[in-house]
Design a protein around this motif. Structure first.
Motif, PDB file in Angstrom:
ATOM      1  N   VAL A  53       0.866  -1.170   0.000  1.00 40.64           N
ATOM      2  CA  VAL A  53       0.000   0.000   0.000  1.00 40.64           C
ATOM      3  C   VAL A  53       0.909   1.229   0.000  1.00 40.64           C
ATOM      4  N   GLU A  54       0.559   2.218  -0.777  1.00 40.27           N
ATOM      5  CA  GLU A  54       1.367   3.433  -0.833  1.00 40.27           C
ATOM      6  C   GLU A  54       1.530   4.023   0.563  1.00 40.27           C
ATOM      7  N   GLY A  55       2.757   4.403   0.883  1.00 42.07           N
ATOM      8  CA  GLY A  55       3.031   5.021   2.172  1.00 42.07           C
ATOM      9  C   GLY A  55       3.436   4.041   3.253  1.00 42.07           C
ATOM     10  N   VAL A  56       3.570   2.748   2.915  1.00 39.58           N
ATOM     11  CA  VAL A  56       3.940   1.736   3.904  1.00 39.58           C
ATOM     12  C   VAL A  56       5.291   1.138   3.552  1.00 39.58           C
ATOM     13  N   ASP A  57       6.176   1.096   4.532  1.00 41.68           N
ATOM     14  CA  ASP A  57       7.458   0.414   4.396  1.00 41.68           C
ATOM     15  C   ASP A  57       7.237  -0.994   4.940  1.00 41.68           C
ATOM     16  N   THR A  58       7.364  -2.000   4.091  1.00 41.80           N
ATOM     17  CA  THR A  58       7.103  -3.385   4.494  1.00 41.80           C
ATOM     18  C   THR A  58       8.366  -4.206   4.352  1.00 41.80           C
ATOM     19  N   GLU A  59       8.709  -4.942   5.410  1.00 42.09           N
ATOM     20  CA  GLU A  59       9.864  -5.837   5.386  1.00 42.09           C
ATOM     21  C   GLU A  59       9.430  -7.220   5.845  1.00 42.09           C
ATOM     22  N   ALA A  60      10.054  -8.233   5.281  1.00 41.20           N
ATOM     23  CA  ALA A  60       9.767  -9.618   5.638  1.00 41.20           C
ATOM     24  C   ALA A  60      10.908 -10.168   6.483  1.00 41.20           C
ATOM     25  N   PHE A  61      10.555 -10.953   7.511  1.00 34.38           N
ATOM     26  CA  PHE A  61      11.539 -11.460   8.460  1.00 34.38           C
ATOM     27  C   PHE A  61      11.389 -12.948   8.696  1.00 34.38           C
ATOM     28  N   ASN A  62      12.489 -13.544   9.149  1.00 31.74           N
ATOM     29  CA  ASN A  62      12.507 -14.955   9.494  1.00 31.74           C
ATOM     30  C   ASN A  62      11.983 -15.201  10.911  1.00 31.74           C
ATOM     31  N   ASP A  63      12.152 -14.228  11.804  1.00 32.56           N
ATOM     32  CA  ASP A  63      11.747 -14.463  13.191  1.00 32.56           C
ATOM     33  C   ASP A  63      11.109 -13.229  13.820  1.00 32.56           C
ATOM     34  N   ASP A  64      10.352 -13.481  14.875  1.00 32.91           N
ATOM     35  CA  ASP A  64       9.565 -12.453  15.566  1.00 32.91           C
ATOM     36  C   ASP A  64      10.449 -11.353  16.166  1.00 32.91           C
ATOM     37  N   ASP A  65      11.562 -11.754  16.807  1.00 36.83           N
ATOM     38  CA  ASP A  65      12.407 -10.769  17.486  1.00 36.83           C
ATOM     39  C   ASP A  65      13.001  -9.754  16.516  1.00 36.83           C
ATOM     40  N   ALA A  66      13.495 -10.222  15.383  1.00 38.71           N
ATOM     41  CA  ALA A  66      14.055  -9.306  14.382  1.00 38.71           C
ATOM     42  C   ALA A  66      12.980  -8.371  13.855  1.00 38.71           C
ATOM     43  N   ALA A  67      11.781  -8.898  13.638  1.00 43.38           N
ATOM     44  CA  ALA A  67      10.672  -8.072  13.155  1.00 43.38           C
ATOM     45  C   ALA A  67      10.319  -6.989  14.173  1.00 43.38           C
ATOM     46  N   MET A  68      10.283  -7.357  15.448  1.00 46.63           N
ATOM     47  CA  MET A  68       9.959  -6.370  16.484  1.00 46.63           C
ATOM     48  C   MET A  68      11.039  -5.298  16.575  1.00 46.63           C
ATOM     49  N   ARG A  69      12.302  -5.704  16.506  1.00 43.53           N
ATOM     50  CA  ARG A  69      13.391  -4.705  16.565  1.00 43.53           C
ATOM     51  C   ARG A  69      13.269  -3.711  15.416  1.00 43.53           C
ATOM     52  N   TRP A  70      13.010  -4.224  14.213  1.00 43.76           N
ATOM     53  CA  TRP A  70      12.865  -3.341  13.053  1.00 43.76           C
ATOM     54  C   TRP A  70      11.646  -2.438  13.212  1.00 43.76           C
ATOM     55  N   ALA A  71      10.538  -2.981  13.657  1.00 45.14           N
ATOM     56  CA  ALA A  71       9.311  -2.198  13.814  1.00 45.14           C
ATOM     57  C   ALA A  71       9.503  -1.077  14.832  1.00 45.14           C
ATOM     58  N   GLN A  72      10.275  -1.342  15.874  1.00 43.72           N
ATOM     59  CA  GLN A  72      10.505  -0.340  16.909  1.00 43.72           C
ATOM     60  C   GLN A  72      11.593   0.656  16.524  1.00 43.72           C
ATOM     61  N   SER A  73      12.489   0.272  15.628  1.00 45.23           N
ATOM     62  CA  SER A  73      13.600   1.132  15.207  1.00 45.23           C
ATOM     63  C   SER A  73      13.749   1.042  13.694  1.00 45.23           C
ATOM     64  N   PRO A  74      12.953   1.784  12.943  1.00 50.18           N
ATOM     65  CA  PRO A  74      12.945   1.635  11.491  1.00 50.18           C
ATOM     66  C   PRO A  74      14.268   1.949  10.814  1.00 50.18           C
ATOM     67  N   SER A  75      15.110   2.728  11.453  1.00 50.06           N
ATOM     68  CA  SER A  75      16.373   3.074  10.806  1.00 50.06           C
ATOM     69  C   SER A  75      17.420   1.985  10.991  1.00 50.06           C
ATOM     70  N   ALA A  76      17.168   1.040  11.894  1.00 49.57           N
ATOM     71  CA  ALA A  76      18.130  -0.044  12.128  1.00 49.57           C
ATOM     72  C   ALA A  76      18.122  -1.010  10.943  1.00 49.57           C
ATOM     73  N   VAL A  77      19.289  -1.497  10.605  1.00 44.07           N
ATOM     74  CA  VAL A  77      19.391  -2.479   9.529  1.00 44.07           C
ATOM     75  C   VAL A  77      19.043  -3.840  10.121  1.00 44.07           C
ATOM     76  N   ALA A  78      18.128  -4.524   9.516  1.00 41.82           N
ATOM     77  CA  ALA A  78      17.702  -5.831  10.004  1.00 41.82           C
ATOM     78  C   ALA A  78      18.389  -6.912   9.188  1.00 41.82           C
ATOM     79  N   SER A  79      19.311  -7.613   9.825  1.00 38.79           N
ATOM     80  CA  SER A  79      20.097  -8.611   9.086  1.00 38.79           C
ATOM     81  C   SER A  79      19.278  -9.810   8.657  1.00 38.79           C
ATOM     82  N   SER A  80      18.175 -10.107   9.353  1.00 39.54           N
ATOM     83  CA  SER A  80      17.403 -11.285   8.961  1.00 39.54           C
ATOM     84  C   SER A  80      16.229 -10.925   8.072  1.00 39.54           C
ATOM     85  N   ALA A  81      16.198  -9.706   7.604  1.00 44.58           N
ATOM     86  CA  ALA A  81      15.114  -9.306   6.695  1.00 44.58           C
ATOM     87  C   ALA A  81      15.331  -9.941   5.337  1.00 44.58           C
TER      88      ALA A  81
END
Length: 133
Positions: free
Chosen positions: A101-129
């Protein structure tokens, strides 16, 4: 946490987490119930991001696709700009495309913890994305 027969929905540190356990399927009535719950949970002052965790291997129904797409639109209208999706590889790709959807940054992850870290800190690079479509 607001459990349903079909999903679990909770807010953690300004992130809405929606989990679909093993065996989850959504009928049209389930999709409408989820959207109703989603509308009340996506308070613009309380939610910055969404994490969707899909543990089921069942194919997504038309009602599920519609509910997911509409929920993304509702979230964007209320100021959410990040969606993290967690699931099996094929599910991650499907969810990422469905939430496109326009205006949404969407990333796919292997695990819940990495997804939560990214969601809470969008500027962080997520290695498991998963960066590819």
């Amino acid at each position: 946490m607001e459990p349903s027969e079909r999903w679990l929905l909770r807010v953690e540190d300004e992130v809405l987490v929606v989990e679909f356990p093993h065996g989850t399927g959504l009928s049209p009535a389930d999709g409408e119930a989820l959207l109703d719950r989603w509308r009340t949970a996506t308070d613009p002052d309380a939610i910055d991001a969404v994490v969707i965790v899909v543990r089921t291997s069942r194919p997504c129904s038309d009602a599920g696709r519609r509910a997911l797409r509409e929920s993304a639109q509702i979230a964007v209208a209320r100021g959410v700009d990040r969606f993290a999706v967690v699931g099996q590889r094929s599910k991650r790709r499907f969810l990422k495309r469905t939430i496109d959807v326009e205006g949404v940054d969407t990333e796919a992850f292997n695990d819940d913890d990495a997804a939560m870290r990214w969601a809470q800190s969008p500027s962080a690079v997520a290695s498991s994305a998963e960066r590819s479509s």
